[in-house]
Design an enzyme around this catalytic site. Structure first.
Site, PDB file in Angstrom:
ATOM      1  N   TYR A  66       0.842  -1.195   0.000  1.00 25.71           N
ATOM      2  CA  TYR A  66       0.000   0.000   0.000  1.00 25.71           C
ATOM      3  C   TYR A  66       0.880   1.249   0.000  1.00 25.71           C
ATOM      4  O   TYR A  66       1.796   1.382   0.810  1.00 25.71           O
ATOM      5  CB  TYR A  66      -0.903  -0.024   1.235  1.00 25.71           C
ATOM      6  CG  TYR A  66      -1.733   1.220   1.454  1.00 25.71           C
ATOM      7  CD1 TYR A  66      -2.364   1.868   0.399  1.00 25.71           C
ATOM      8  CD2 TYR A  66      -1.902   1.750   2.729  1.00 25.71           C
ATOM      9  CE1 TYR A  66      -3.132   3.000   0.598  1.00 25.71           C
ATOM     10  CE2 TYR A  66      -2.676   2.876   2.946  1.00 25.71           C
ATOM     11  CZ  TYR A  66      -3.281   3.511   1.885  1.00 25.71           C
ATOM     12  OH  TYR A  66      -4.032   4.634   2.094  1.00 25.71           O
ATOM     13  N   CYS A  67       0.604   2.167  -0.943  1.00 23.43           N
ATOM     14  CA  CYS A  67       1.303   3.453  -1.039  1.00 23.43           C
ATOM     15  C   CYS A  67       2.807   3.206  -1.173  1.00 23.43           C
ATOM     16  O   CYS A  67       3.233   2.459  -2.046  1.00 23.43           O
ATOM     17  CB  CYS A  67       0.949   4.317   0.170  1.00 23.43           C
ATOM     18  SG  CYS A  67       1.538   6.026   0.062  1.00 23.43           S
ATOM     19  N   LEU A  68       3.648   3.808  -0.315  1.00 25.78           N
ATOM     20  CA  LEU A  68       5.090   3.603  -0.416  1.00 25.78           C
ATOM     21  C   LEU A  68       5.459   2.143  -0.225  1.00 25.78           C
ATOM     22  O   LEU A  68       6.445   1.664  -0.796  1.00 25.78           O
ATOM     23  CB  LEU A  68       5.819   4.438   0.642  1.00 25.78           C
ATOM     24  CG  LEU A  68       5.903   5.941   0.428  1.00 25.78           C
ATOM     25  CD1 LEU A  68       6.792   6.561   1.493  1.00 25.78           C
ATOM     26  CD2 LEU A  68       6.434   6.269  -0.944  1.00 25.78           C
TER      27      LEU A  68
END
Length: 599
Positions: free
Chosen positions: A320-322
């Site tokens: 998720y995300c980074l």
């Protein structure tokens, strides 16, 4: 310390002078950055200098701005006096200000003289935004000037002042009680900012008590992560476990929030053996932790731990995300011909899912406005003073990007209307901020945001470049419609960087709420389309035309996709599916999630 420095450079006075100058610059920059919220005055000066020079050398632009200024003034006057349409800053036609800007949605803004204020402001807003982007400007400078012009306009909006008719009506109806309440709220918030332990008291939803309550154990820990394995809740489970790599900008438990909206709990209820990484909140001693450390001690060590617990099976991995960006790097490194060190101790990746995660940073959204080499240099000097970027500074950057909603509109509600926002689990998670180690954050910004090394197959892992073209496992990617951190069109670029089966989902909501979209959540929908390994390229607009639309949560689509790419179900008594109580380190949510810092 000074004497040690003098001894090192006593035979090289020029180097000593240079190093001393750099140290002085860093000190000045760090203190200046504290006063400017981390923004570089050099970067702003370059952007506005570009704008000013293009304006000064373009007499035709002067004429155009004068003519359009008069036109906007006449439009505003017509809208105010004769109920004529007025356009907003995005050029969307409207019959009144309320229909194009939520700040002017109340009926009072349609009445005289408030309609004049709203219409005049919106016309001025559009003219200023047009004037901020002049022909000939560098695109990044145009984005910066446009963004900061918008910030100024949002601050000066009549909805933020006594010109707001809703505030005036509330004052009359409450006898001024709303202003008394607002003053009390303002004082409370000021005291909270002065309190060194404010970050602890803001959390009304505590991990392990109110959030992050899915049963599980910490089964592995190193200096950087705790690996949590969740207890099964079904009689049979899918053969392959699932590892989730969250972003380290915030605490992991956004994916295990309250029981009703916990992604982890949902996946466990569908028969998945779920592992998740809980990142350590770093301190000054972690200043030298690098992206390589996050890759090795984060993703690769977690995979090795899973293989020890559940040998001889592949692993589904999601980021998720980074965390998704880091997972993509790990997957590419594990897929290349020159394998990473000790690769035989790691399981193969059966599938990879990237949730609101960018791998191409050429169009990074609003965050890109604040990132360029000049700004990064300023940020590096700020981090060098402490060894990290504080959680408050990171949170302030996101708040600055969305100042209209998070600062001005919130200020109107709490300080002028006297209405306190009721905290919820997502707000509590958002307040539970984390630090960024200086070395890692600098490498991340330079390697990915500035040089875009991952998308261009130049990102180095253990001395060899990695390429997303090496990925052969099925991919699942999720973008969200209102994402300002990872715009879905940017996430979508994964299509042109890989040659494997890719299922792409576009879901309603934003960067956080769009991912946190549990079954049964009202007004949720998503689009999905799967491209084969040899499928022709589709632009994002072409993809929208062929993707099928569904009501409800995208989680059900993801679970079905994982099940489709899995082997048979196995009994919950199969090796590694039940947590070994004797070898477990502690109960979930572990210890690292409770590490908080006052800054």
């Amino acid at each position: 310390m000074l004497q040690a420095t003098l001894n090192i450079y006593r035979d090289d006075p020029q180097k000593l002078a240079r190093e001393s100058a750099i140290a002085l610059n860093r000190t000045v920059h760090a203190h200046t950055a504290n006063a400017t919220g981390g923004l570089s005055p050099v970067a702003l000066s370059l952007a506005y200098g570009d704008w000013a020079m293009n304006l000064l050398t373009s007499p035709g632009t002067h004429v155009w701005l004068a003519v359009t200024g008069q036109q906007r003034a006449m439009e505003a006057m017509s809208a105010a006096l004769f109920d004529q349409p007025v356009d907003d800053a995005s050029s969307a036609p409207s019959s009144d200000p309320a229909s194009v800007d939520s700040r002017f949605a109340a009926n009072e803004w349609r009445q005289w003289p408030y309609r004049m204020f709203a219409s005049g402001f919106m016309s001025w807003d559009r003219w200023c935004r047009d004037a901020a982007r002049l022909p000939g400007m560098l695109p990044h400078h145009a984005d910066m000037v446009g963004f900061f012009t918008g910030q100024m306009l949002d601050m000066l909006a009549p909805s933020n002042s006594a010109l707001n008719p809703v505030v005036a009506r509330t004052v009359m109806m409450s006898g001024g009680q709303n202003l008394l309440n607002g003053t009390r709220h303002l004082l409370e918030d000021w005291r909270r900012l002065q309190d060194a332990k404010a970050s602890e008291r803001q959390l009304e939803y505590l991990p392990g008590r109110d959030v992050a309550v899915t049963p599980g154990k910490v089964v592995y820990r190193n200096h950087l992560i705790e690996l949590i394995q969740y207890a099964p809740s079904t009689q049979e489970v899918h053969a392959e476990p699932l590892l989730i790599v969250p972003s380290w900008i915030m605490k992991y438990y956004i994916l295990d929030l309250s029981p009703h909206n916990s992604m982890v709990r949902y996946l466990v209820s569908q028969g998945h053996t779920v592992f998740i990484i809980s990142w350590r909140n770093p301190d000054a001693s972690d200043a030298l932790l690098s992206m390589d450390d996050y890759l090795q001690m984060g993703v690769l060590d977690a995979l090795a731990a899973i293989k020890r617990l559940i040998p001889d099976v592949d692993v589904h991995a999601a980021g998720y995300c980074l965390g998704g960006t880091l997972l993509a790097i790990a997957a590419a490194a594990l897929s290349r011909p020159t394998r990473v060190q000790d690769a035989d101790q790691l399981p193969a990746l059966k599938t990879v899912s990237l949730l609101a995660a960018q791998v191409d940073f050429t169009e990074p959204g609003e965050m890109g406005v604040l990132i360029d080499p000049v700004q990064i240099n300023w940020l590096e000097d700020l981090m060098a003073e402490k060894g990290y970027l504080s959680g408050r500074q990171m949170a302030g950057s996101f708040q600055f990007l969305h100042a209209r909603e998070l600062v001005w509109s919130r200020g109107v509600r709490e300080y002028l209307m006297g209405e306190r926002e009721h905290p919820n689990d997502l707000m509590a998670w958002n307040a539970d901020v984390t630090r960024m180690p200086a070395t890692m954050h600098s490498e991340y910004l330079n390697s990915l945001f500035v040089r875009n090394e991952l998308a261009e197959s130049r990102y180095m892992v253990e001395g060899h470049a990695v390429s997303l073209m090496d990925l052969r496992m099925p991919l699942f990617a999720v973008g969200t419609e209102k994402d300002h951190v990872s715009p879905w069109q940017s996430v979508y670029k994964l299509h042109r960087l890989t040659e494997t089966e890719l299922s792409f989902v576009l879901t309603s909501g934003g960067h956080n709420a769009g991912i946190l979209s549990e079954p049964g959540h009202a007004h949720r929908s998503y689009r999905v389309h799967t491209s084969s390994a040899d499928a022709a390229w589709l632009t994002p607009q072409d993809w929208l035309s062929v993707a099928s639309r569904h009501e409800g949560s995208w989680w059900t689509q993801w679970h079905a996709w994982l099940a489709e790419h899995a082997k048979q179900m196995v009994p919950v008594s199969a090796p590694g599916r039940q947590i070994d109580e004797l070898s477990a380190l502690c109960d979930a949510p572990g210890k690292y999630v409770f590490v908080r810092h006052a800054d």
